[in-house]
Write a protein that holds these residues in place. Structure first.
Motif, PDB file in Angstrom:
ATOM      1  N   ALA A  87       2.766  13.031   6.242  1.00 20.89           N
ATOM      2  CA  ALA A  87       1.322  13.256   6.298  1.00 20.89           C
ATOM      3  C   ALA A  87       0.995  14.708   5.998  1.00 20.89           C
ATOM      4  N   SER A  88       1.848  15.611   6.452  1.00 23.09           N
ATOM      5  CA  SER A  88       1.635  17.034   6.193  1.00 23.09           C
ATOM      6  C   SER A  88       1.731  17.348   4.711  1.00 23.09           C
ATOM      7  N   ARG A  89       2.606  16.639   4.000  1.00 30.03           N
ATOM      8  CA  ARG A  89       2.741  16.886   2.560  1.00 30.03           C
ATOM      9  C   ARG A  89       1.502  16.418   1.796  1.00 30.03           C
ATOM     10  N   LEU A 203       9.036  -4.993   7.741  1.00 35.25           N
ATOM     11  CA  LEU A 203       9.084  -3.619   7.254  1.00 35.25           C
ATOM     12  C   LEU A 203       8.069  -3.393   6.137  1.00 35.25           C
ATOM     13  N   SER A 204       7.838  -4.403   5.314  1.00 33.59           N
ATOM     14  CA  SER A 204       6.810  -4.272   4.265  1.00 33.59           C
ATOM     15  C   SER A 204       5.433  -4.079   4.891  1.00 33.59           C
ATOM     16  N   ALA A 205       5.162  -4.840   5.961  1.00 36.75           N
ATOM     17  CA  ALA A 205       3.878  -4.676   6.652  1.00 36.75           C
ATOM     18  C   ALA A 205       3.777  -3.298   7.295  1.00 36.75           C
ATOM     19  N   ASP A 206       4.870  -2.830   7.897  1.00 37.81           N
ATOM     20  CA  ASP A 206       4.865  -1.490   8.504  1.00 37.81           C
ATOM     21  C   ASP A 206       4.638  -0.418   7.447  1.00 37.81           C
ATOM     22  N   GLN A 207       5.317  -0.577   6.310  1.00 41.68           N
ATOM     23  CA  GLN A 207       5.158   0.409   5.235  1.00 41.68           C
ATOM     24  C   GLN A 207       3.723   0.415   4.720  1.00 41.68           C
ATOM     25  N   GLY A 208       3.116  -0.764   4.606  1.00 40.84           N
ATOM     26  CA  GLY A 208       1.734  -0.835   4.150  1.00 40.84           C
ATOM     27  C   GLY A 208       0.776  -0.152   5.120  1.00 40.84           C
ATOM     28  N   GLY A 213      -2.570   4.540   6.265  1.00 46.18           N
ATOM     29  CA  GLY A 213      -2.994   5.694   7.051  1.00 46.18           C
ATOM     30  C   GLY A 213      -3.072   6.962   6.210  1.00 46.18           C
ATOM     31  N   TYR A 214      -2.095   7.142   5.315  1.00 49.21           N
ATOM     32  CA  TYR A 214      -2.130   8.310   4.435  1.00 49.21           C
ATOM     33  C   TYR A 214      -3.334   8.248   3.498  1.00 49.21           C
ATOM     34  N   GLU A 215      -3.622   7.062   2.991  1.00 49.83           N
ATOM     35  CA  GLU A 215      -4.762   6.908   2.084  1.00 49.83           C
ATOM     36  C   GLU A 215      -6.076   7.177   2.814  1.00 49.83           C
ATOM     37  N   SER A 218      -6.371  10.834   3.273  1.00 50.83           N
ATOM     38  CA  SER A 218      -6.711  11.463   1.996  1.00 50.83           C
ATOM     39  C   SER A 218      -8.197  11.353   1.703  1.00 50.83           C
ATOM     40  N   ASP A 219      -8.779  10.190   1.970  1.00 47.30           N
ATOM     41  CA  ASP A 219     -10.216  10.007   1.736  1.00 47.30           C
ATOM     42  C   ASP A 219     -11.042  10.892   2.684  1.00 47.30           C
ATOM     43  N   GLU A 220     -10.633  10.954   3.952  1.00 50.32           N
ATOM     44  CA  GLU A 220     -11.358  11.781   4.922  1.00 50.32           C
ATOM     45  C   GLU A 220     -11.261  13.268   4.565  1.00 50.32           C
TER      46      GLU A 220
END
Length: 231
Positions: A87-89, A203-208, A213-215, A218-220
């Motif tokens: 998230a920091s990146r 794991l696919s659901a967790d990754q999504g 959250g990152y997206e 990014s919008d905020e």
């Protein structure tokens, strides 16, 4: 005769190691491949579980720091241009482009908002790709392991029938070992496939959710910077 046959079958060792030892070379190779696939899938499952938990914890810590009211320039100086957290990146990518968009006189270069958005989108995509590594392998194991096991079973049964024809004997002591050895391959295939499919979906659901959250961040963050651009 039937009593002797049952007694002979009862004296045979039907443990997994014994069945493996009696199997033909090709079926042994299939079994070893399935065991290796199972170990590989569990290694991926454990590694991704730890990585996703670390990513969630890091995102929570970063969110707390980001929304703490501390000036964003100070937060960026603390993290640096290449922080360790995911998230920091994403945040650093936006801040780097924000700073590059300022001229020496302090005015902004036109098109700064679009460049900042693209920089963070690229950062999010990079993190999503890294988080997804290993999941295609789980999907491949989950979809192919049953068929590999079935191939071993078909080959083992074919070998068992050949032995029956050669010995010209269809009693239980002759038939049971070959069939058991063949079915062991299918069992190992399912043993490798079922956890792979279950954890691939999880794991696919967790990754999504993590990438979502990152997206959202990014919008905020883009909205916050847009307010500064309008001043």
């Amino acid at each position: 005769m039937e009593t002797e046959t049952l007694a002979a079958a009862g004296q045979m060792d039907f443990s997994i190691l014994a069945l493996f030892a009696r199997a033909s070379l090709l079926v042994k190779l299939v079994m070893l491949l399935l065991v290796a696939a199972s170990v590989w899938s569990w290694a991926i499952i454990i590694r991704k579980h730890l990585a996703y938990r670390a990513a969630r914890n890091e995102a929570a810590r970063f969110d707390a720091a980001f929304w703490s009211g501390e000036p964003l320039d100070d937060l960026y100086r603390q993290l640096g241009p290449d922080p360790d957290g995911r998230a920091s990146r994403v945040f650093a990518a936006g801040m780097i482009e924000w700073q590059r968009s300022h001229r020496e006189d302090g005015r902004l270069i036109p098109g700064a908002q679009a460049r900042i958005d693209r920089s963070m989108d690229v950062a999010v995509a990079r993190e999503a790709e890294d988080l997804e590594k290993g999941l295609p392998i789980l999907a491949t194991i989950g979809s192919t392991a049953p068929f590999i096991g079935l191939f071993g079973t078909v080959w083992g049964i074919m070998t068992a029938f050949i032995d029956i024809a050669e010995q010209q004997n269809t009693n239980l002591a002759v038939v049971a070992p070959g069939i058991a050895e063949a079915l062991l391959a299918t069992g190992l295939g399912l043993l490798a496939a079922i956890p792979a499919v279950i954890f691939y979906n999880k794991l696919s659901a967790d990754q999504g959710r993590i990438v979502g959250g990152y997206e959202s961040f990014s919008d905020e963050f883009s909205t916050i910077l847009s307010r500064q651009l309008d001043l």
